[in-house]
Design a protein around this motif. Structure first.
Motif, PDB file in Angstrom:
ATOM      1  N   THR A 208       0.801  -1.230   0.000  1.00  0.00           N
ATOM      2  CA  THR A 208       0.000   0.000   0.000  1.00  0.00           C
ATOM      3  C   THR A 208       0.828   1.270   0.000  1.00  0.00           C
ATOM      4  N   ALA A 209       2.080   1.222   0.467  1.00  0.00           N
ATOM      5  CA  ALA A 209       2.891   2.442   0.560  1.00  0.00           C
ATOM      6  C   ALA A 209       4.364   2.078   0.561  1.00  0.00           C
ATOM      7  N   PRO A 210       5.237   3.012   0.149  1.00  0.00           N
ATOM      8  CA  PRO A 210       6.672   2.740   0.196  1.00  0.00           C
ATOM      9  C   PRO A 210       7.162   2.657   1.632  1.00  0.00           C
ATOM     10  N   ASP A 211       8.237   1.928   1.830  1.00  0.00           N
ATOM     11  CA  ASP A 211       8.842   1.783   3.145  1.00  0.00           C
ATOM     12  C   ASP A 211       9.677   3.022   3.467  1.00  0.00           C
ATOM     13  N   ARG A 212       9.457   3.597   4.631  1.00  0.00           N
ATOM     14  CA  ARG A 212      10.189   4.809   5.001  1.00  0.00           C
ATOM     15  C   ARG A 212      11.688   4.577   5.086  1.00  0.00           C
ATOM     16  N   ARG A 213      12.067   3.340   5.338  1.00  0.00           N
ATOM     17  CA  ARG A 213      13.490   3.041   5.435  1.00  0.00           C
ATOM     18  C   ARG A 213      14.208   3.214   4.104  1.00  0.00           C
ATOM     19  N   ASP A 214      13.441   3.367   3.029  1.00  0.00           N
ATOM     20  CA  ASP A 214      14.054   3.523   1.717  1.00  0.00           C
ATOM     21  C   ASP A 214      14.288   4.991   1.354  1.00  0.00           C
ATOM     22  N   GLU A 215      14.126   5.899   2.303  1.00  0.00           N
ATOM     23  CA  GLU A 215      14.293   7.318   2.017  1.00  0.00           C
ATOM     24  C   GLU A 215      15.701   7.642   1.514  1.00  0.00           C
ATOM     25  N   ARG A 216      16.693   6.979   2.093  1.00  0.00           N
ATOM     26  CA  ARG A 216      18.058   7.224   1.628  1.00  0.00           C
ATOM     27  C   ARG A 216      18.222   6.831   0.165  1.00  0.00           C
ATOM     28  N   ALA A 217      17.571   5.750  -0.227  1.00  0.00           N
ATOM     29  CA  ALA A 217      17.658   5.316  -1.627  1.00  0.00           C
ATOM     30  C   ALA A 217      17.049   6.361  -2.546  1.00  0.00           C
ATOM     31  N   ARG A 218      15.945   6.966  -2.131  1.00  0.00           N
ATOM     32  CA  ARG A 218      15.323   7.983  -2.971  1.00  0.00           C
ATOM     33  C   ARG A 218      16.197   9.239  -3.057  1.00  0.00           C
ATOM     34  N   ARG A 219      16.870   9.564  -1.952  1.00  0.00           N
ATOM     35  CA  ARG A 219      17.780  10.711  -1.994  1.00  0.00           C
ATOM     36  C   ARG A 219      18.963  10.414  -2.917  1.00  0.00           C
ATOM     37  N   LEU A 220      19.464   9.192  -2.861  1.00  0.00           N
ATOM     38  CA  LEU A 220      20.562   8.808  -3.743  1.00  0.00           C
ATOM     39  C   LEU A 220      20.135   8.882  -5.203  1.00  0.00           C
ATOM     40  N   ARG A 221      18.892   8.509  -5.470  1.00  0.00           N
ATOM     41  CA  ARG A 221      18.386   8.590  -6.843  1.00  0.00           C
ATOM     42  C   ARG A 221      18.426  10.030  -7.343  1.00  0.00           C
ATOM     43  N   ALA A 222      18.057  10.983  -6.491  1.00  0.00           N
ATOM     44  CA  ALA A 222      18.095  12.383  -6.886  1.00  0.00           C
ATOM     45  C   ALA A 222      19.524  12.830  -7.192  1.00  0.00           C
ATOM     46  N   VAL A 223      20.482  12.346  -6.402  1.00  0.00           N
ATOM     47  CA  VAL A 223      21.882  12.687  -6.645  1.00  0.00           C
ATOM     48  C   VAL A 223      22.355  12.083  -7.961  1.00  0.00           C
ATOM     49  N   HIS A 224      21.974  10.839  -8.222  1.00  0.00           N
ATOM     50  CA  HIS A 224      22.355  10.198  -9.489  1.00  0.00           C
ATOM     51  C   HIS A 224      21.816  10.987 -10.681  1.00  0.00           C
ATOM     52  N   ALA A 225      20.575  11.439 -10.586  1.00  0.00           N
ATOM     53  CA  ALA A 225      19.985  12.211 -11.675  1.00  0.00           C
ATOM     54  C   ALA A 225      20.752  13.516 -11.891  1.00  0.00           C
ATOM     55  N   TYR A 226      21.143  14.149 -10.794  1.00  0.00           N
ATOM     56  CA  TYR A 226      21.920  15.390 -10.873  1.00  0.00           C
ATOM     57  C   TYR A 226      23.249  15.136 -11.574  1.00  0.00           C
ATOM     58  N   ILE A 227      23.922  14.056 -11.210  1.00  0.00           N
ATOM     59  CA  ILE A 227      25.206  13.717 -11.826  1.00  0.00           C
ATOM     60  C   ILE A 227      25.034  13.442 -13.312  1.00  0.00           C
ATOM     61  N   ASP A 228      24.021  12.664 -13.682  1.00  0.00           N
ATOM     62  CA  ASP A 228      23.811  12.331 -15.091  1.00  0.00           C
ATOM     63  C   ASP A 228      23.608  13.586 -15.930  1.00  0.00           C
ATOM     64  N   GLU A 229      22.914  14.561 -15.379  1.00  0.00           N
ATOM     65  CA  GLU A 229      22.648  15.785 -16.121  1.00  0.00           C
ATOM     66  C   GLU A 229      23.922  16.599 -16.343  1.00  0.00           C
ATOM     67  N   ARG A 230      24.913  16.393 -15.477  1.00  0.00           N
ATOM     68  CA  ARG A 230      26.126  17.217 -15.525  1.00  0.00           C
ATOM     69  C   ARG A 230      27.373  16.422 -15.902  1.00  0.00           C
ATOM     70  N   LEU A 231      27.218  15.239 -16.449  1.00  0.00           N
ATOM     71  CA  LEU A 231      28.374  14.438 -16.850  1.00  0.00           C
ATOM     72  C   LEU A 231      29.317  15.160 -17.813  1.00  0.00           C
ATOM     73  N   PRO A 232      28.805  15.987 -18.735  1.00  0.00           N
ATOM     74  CA  PRO A 232      29.733  16.652 -19.661  1.00  0.00           C
ATOM     75  C   PRO A 232      30.666  17.660 -18.986  1.00  0.00           C
ATOM     76  N   ASP A 233      30.385  18.044 -17.766  1.00  0.00           N
ATOM     77  CA  ASP A 233      31.186  19.061 -17.072  1.00  0.00           C
ATOM     78  C   ASP A 233      32.440  18.419 -16.470  1.00  0.00           C
ATOM     79  N   PRO A 234      33.624  18.709 -17.003  1.00  0.00           N
ATOM     80  CA  PRO A 234      34.837  18.073 -16.462  1.00  0.00           C
ATOM     81  C   PRO A 234      35.159  18.546 -15.043  1.00  0.00           C
TER      82      PRO A 234
END
Length: 326
Positions: A208-234
């Protein structure tokens, strides 16, 4: 599709036709485009035809396929190559495909979809006149609890006309219309689509709902998305990544350590994946390999060559020749 036409694929979601292609080239195109290693069997190699398109938006990989009959495997030898751990969803647009995994088997037809797990042996029996849209996302961005629950959904057949599936698949297919100029907004939308997809799979698993213990995983996902968007930046740096997400450098390192990577190693891995896709793309055949490396943030041709060979066992030129010649 069977029943009401609730989900309509746009022209960019999947190729309309399959083009004649050598089987060796097809294997390389699929393995590179999907960024997973598969093995193949062809009943009639001489007449085989296939076309694959692929793109990435943040943490969401999307690929469309049109092809003729063949069989695709993830054998134990393929699993040993060390690919990241993914869930993949496949939506049938035309023809049929039989998905076999974990002792279960389901034949999906137009208007149906199935999930499979990249970490377990797999068999896909693809029929003639086949067209599909597929998405993949790494298990770790969901969190361990969702990942464990979703694994039990592998090789089961689901309809696009039940529950929230029509809404989710319409959102997935609409991503094919996003242009390169979508930038960070497109990455954000893709992240929202992953959240929608997870909600749909939770419903199928009776959660019925996501597990709160997975909050760190969701934060990591946001960081991964940020990195992917900026990969061309040396000059992409750990300090800037941490500041953008209002966390300390120490906390950022802790997030990555729990996922089995360092921040620097993850950035390097994603850059290599992007370079592999470009090197295997016939459209960029005339672009020098060094220019592709520079496009994805490698500061010099020699550095790019050293990192690429360490990661793949081949120089960029050797990888391109193998990918494009079959």
């Amino acid at each position: 599709m069977a029943g009401s036409q609730t989900v309509v694929a746009t022209g960019r979601a999947a190729p309309r036709t399959a083009a004649k292609v050598r089987t060796g080239v097809w294997q390389e195109q699929v393995n590179t485009g999907v960024s997973l290693h598969f093995s193949f069997e062809f009943a009639d190699p001489e007449s085989f035809a296939g076309t694959i398109t692929h793109r990435s938006l943040g943490e969401l990989g999307m690929f469309g396929v049109a092809c003729r009959r063949h069989t695709v495997y993830r054998r134990p030898s393929d699993l040993d190559l060390g690919d990241d751990a993914y869930f993949l969803l496949t939506l049938q647009l035309a023809g049929d495909k039989r998905v076999t995994q974990d002792g279960r088997s389901a034949t999906i037809r137009a208007g149906e979809f199935a999930l499979y797990d990249s970490e377990r042996p797999l068999r896909l029996d693809v029929g003639d006149g086949y067209r599909s849209v597929n998405v993949k996302f790494r298990k770790e961005i969901l969190g361990v609890h969702d990942a464990e629950s979703f694994a039990d959904l592998a090789a089961r057949k689901f309809s696009t006309e039940q529950g929230i599936a029509p809404v989710v698949w319409s959102a997935i297919l609409s991503l094919g219309s996003l242009g390169p100029s979508s930038g960070p907004d497109g990455v954000l939308v893709a992240g929202n689509v992953i959240d929608m997809t997870a909600t749909m799979l939770r419903a199928q698993a009776g959660i019925t709902a996501p597990d709160r213990r997975d909050e760190r995983a969701r934060r990591l996902r946001a960081v991964h998305a940020y990195i992917d968007e900026r990969l061309p930046d040396p000059d992409l740096r750990v300090e800037a990544i941490a500041a953008a997400h209002f966390v300390s450098v120490r906390y950022l390192h802790m997030l990555f350590r729990q996922s089995g990577h360092t921040v620097a190693a993850w950035i390097r891995h994603r850059r290599i994946q992007a370079c592999k896709r470009d090197l295997a793309d016939p459209v960029t055949r005339a672009v020098p390999a060094a220019a592709i490396g520079a496009r994805w943030g490698f500061v010099s041709a020699s550095h790019f060559g050293q990192v690429f060979k360490k990661a793949t066992g081949l120089t960029p030129a050797e990888f391109r020749e193998r990918a494009l010649s079959g």
